[in-house]
Scaffold this motif. Structure first.
Motif, PDB file in Angstrom:
ATOM      1  N   ASP A 231      36.958  37.607  38.042  1.00 47.21           N
ATOM      2  CA  ASP A 231      38.220  37.402  38.267  1.00 47.21           C
ATOM      3  C   ASP A 231      38.710  35.893  38.552  1.00 47.21           C
ATOM      4  O   ASP A 231      39.381  35.087  38.034  1.00 47.21           O
ATOM      5  N   ASP A 303      47.454  41.320  44.623  1.00 51.04           N
ATOM      6  CA  ASP A 303      47.879  41.355  43.152  1.00 51.04           C
ATOM      7  C   ASP A 303      46.951  40.542  42.357  1.00 51.04           C
ATOM      8  O   ASP A 303      47.061  40.244  41.344  1.00 51.04           O
ATOM      9  N   VAL A 306      44.973  41.334  39.050  1.00 50.26           N
ATOM     10  CA  VAL A 306      46.001  41.971  37.809  1.00 50.26           C
ATOM     11  C   VAL A 306      46.639  40.151  37.340  1.00 50.26           C
ATOM     12  O   VAL A 306      46.477  40.340  36.148  1.00 50.26           O
ATOM     13  N   VAL A 310      46.058  38.658  33.467  1.00 47.98           N
ATOM     14  CA  VAL A 310      46.974  38.286  32.755  1.00 47.98           C
ATOM     15  C   VAL A 310      46.846  36.847  32.469  1.00 47.98           C
ATOM     16  O   VAL A 310      47.240  36.334  31.152  1.00 47.98           O
ATOM     17  N   HIS A 362      41.740  42.542  27.591  1.00 45.36           N
ATOM     18  CA  HIS A 362      42.674  43.420  27.627  1.00 45.36           C
ATOM     19  C   HIS A 362      42.649  44.528  28.347  1.00 45.36           C
ATOM     20  O   HIS A 362      43.194  45.293  29.078  1.00 45.36           O
ATOM     21  N   LEU A 365      42.422  44.048  31.851  1.00 45.80           N
ATOM     22  CA  LEU A 365      43.839  44.232  32.500  1.00 45.80           C
ATOM     23  C   LEU A 365      44.433  45.604  32.803  1.00 45.80           C
ATOM     24  O   LEU A 365      44.928  45.592  33.564  1.00 45.80           O
ATOM     25  N   LEU A 366      44.214  46.478  31.764  1.00 46.14           N
ATOM     26  CA  LEU A 366      44.414  47.701  31.943  1.00 46.14           C
ATOM     27  C   LEU A 366      43.882  48.453  33.083  1.00 46.14           C
ATOM     28  O   LEU A 366      44.240  49.207  33.962  1.00 46.14           O
ATOM     29  N   ASP A 367      42.350  48.052  33.312  1.00 46.40           N
ATOM     30  CA  ASP A 367      41.740  48.494  34.499  1.00 46.40           C
ATOM     31  C   ASP A 367      42.176  48.157  35.786  1.00 46.40           C
ATOM     32  O   ASP A 367      42.447  48.934  36.827  1.00 46.40           O
ATOM     33  N   ARG A 368      42.543  46.805  35.909  1.00 49.34           N
ATOM     34  CA  ARG A 368      43.240  46.225  36.984  1.00 49.34           C
ATOM     35  C   ARG A 368      44.488  46.827  37.337  1.00 49.34           C
ATOM     36  O   ARG A 368      44.920  47.037  38.694  1.00 49.34           O
ATOM     37  N   LEU A 369      45.198  47.264  36.393  1.00 49.37           N
ATOM     38  CA  LEU A 369      46.557  47.985  36.497  1.00 49.37           C
ATOM     39  C   LEU A 369      46.531  49.485  36.822  1.00 49.37           C
ATOM     40  O   LEU A 369      47.311  50.011  37.289  1.00 49.37           O
ATOM     41  N   ILE A 371      45.661  51.723  34.745  1.00 47.82           N
ATOM     42  CA  ILE A 371      45.914  52.511  33.670  1.00 47.82           C
ATOM     43  C   ILE A 371      44.681  53.284  32.797  1.00 47.82           C
ATOM     44  O   ILE A 371      43.745  52.286  32.607  1.00 47.82           O
TER      45      ILE A 371
END
Length: 371
Positions: A231, A303, A306, A310, A362, A365-369, A371
């Motif tokens: 991160d 946050d 994420v 991004v 990408h 990012l989905l993992d951090r969100l 999803i």
């Protein structure tokens, strides 16, 4: 400790002035073909005059205690100048891995020399597959019977791996991925340079043959440590990418003003205007995303993970776009080896792929969100 806006401007001006003097294009080209691929005298000056290696290291370990916001300013300027130095590997990877480990004894022993610029360091995670996912690590570490450990395996794409005084390596034990510290002159450690697309960022292949190692942090904590390091390193890389993208935009705009075709500057043609405008949008977005992620990191915001993902995605895309359009705006001269445009393109591509490429970040990012 947090710097205000005027202090950040002063920091940027000081670093830019230093890099313009120490890292012009001719110096970058010379270092690309040398070994080591950095100037030890310039590195010492960066440490002694500007205290850059210790900028974001806590004061208790000999640093200045600033955060990712200040570090981002420095990295933007380094990316702008294609600065050849072990800064990214030492400060963004190795030092952050030590801090993330929570091992106060290791931090107290190793970080003061890193902060002072006396020790350069790197982090060895990826192997032949190039993945930075600790779950993919196959290198092994076993107890040596005397309270220590030995490491066997091979690591690839290790930044500054041939010159680092200290190597932090992620190896697998019975408890899972674990972080270890290895000295460069350790018995059984062999390093060879790798020929990669971007010669401005030295990479190496390291072979560990029963190499003595010291445990850093808790056994099996490598996954947790790497999640935090990636991160932070992604935001640092994003700042570096934003700086390089800004430089591509500046050189494109400058060239469009002075290059004439059909009796007028090429910047007056709609097609060139559109290219520069598109670059500007991408660069502004890149700077905004990387700086916001750095701010959230320093505030310890939930946050931040994420925002880090991004920033890495936005800045990778922006740098690639700016580097490609920079070549297009310069036309034929931009395709030549003698022009610096290709150096920025190579750095943009290698940075995009450094931590696994678009598909991987990408997915991160989905993992951090969630999803």
């Amino acid at each position: 400790m947090t710097a205000d806006e005027s202090e950040l401007r002063e920091l940027r001006a000081s670093v830019r002035e230093f890099l313009e003097a120490k890292s012009p294009e001719e110096a970058v080209r010379k270092l690309m073909e040398s070994e080591p691929r950095f100037d030890p005298a310039v590195w010492s000056q960066a440490a002694d005059q500007l205290r850059l290696p210790g900028l974001a290291i806590p004061e208790e370990y000999g640093g200045d205690g600033f955060g990712l916001v200040e570090l981002g300013v420095v990295l933007e300027e380094m990316g702008r100048a294609l600065f050849c130095a072990p800064f990214f590997a030492t400060v963004l990877l190795a030092a952050q891995a030590l801090l993330a480990s929570g091992d106060k004894e290791a931090c107290a022993r190793l970080l003061p020399d890193i902060a002072a610029g006396r020790t350069t360091a790197t982090l060895a995670v990826a192997e032949d597959h190039g993945s930075w996912d600790p779950a993919m690590v196959s290198a092994r570490a076993v107890p040596d019977g005397d309270g220590g450990w030995t490491v066997r395996g091979r690591k690839c794409f290790v930044i500054d791996g041939t010159t680092a005084d200290l190597v932090l390596v992620v190896a697998r034990t019975v408890a899972g991925p674990t972080l270890f510290a290895v000295e460069r002159d350790a018995t059984g450690l062999a390093a060879e340079p790798m020929e990669t697309l971007d010669a401005t960022r030295a990479m190496a292949r390291l072979t560990f043959d029963a190499v003595p190692a010291i445990l850093v942090g808790a056994e099996g904590a490598g996954g947790r440590i790497m999640a935090k390091v990636l991160d932070i390193a992604s935001v640092g890389l994003a700042a570096e990418q934003a700086g390089g993208a800004r430089r591509c935009l500046e050189t494109s705009a400058d060239y469009a003003r002075v290059r004439h075709q059909f009796g007028r500057p090429i910047g007056s043609f709609q097609a060139v205007k559109h290219k520069c405008a598109d670059m500007l949008v991408q660069v502004e977005l890149a700077e905004a995303s990387s700086r916001e992620a750095a701010r959230l990191a320093d505030e310890e915001s939930p946050d931040f993970p994420v925002a880090a993902a991004v920033a890495h995605a936005c800045c990778s895309r922006a740098y690639m776009t700016a580097a490609m359009e920079n070549i297009q705006v310069h036309g034929g001269i931009g395709f030549t080896w003698e022009h610096p445009a290709h150096l920025y393109f190579r750095r943009a591509k290698s940075s995009q792929l450094l931590f696994g490429g678009p598909a991987v970040y990408h997915e991160r990012l989905l993992d951090r969100l969630g999803i």
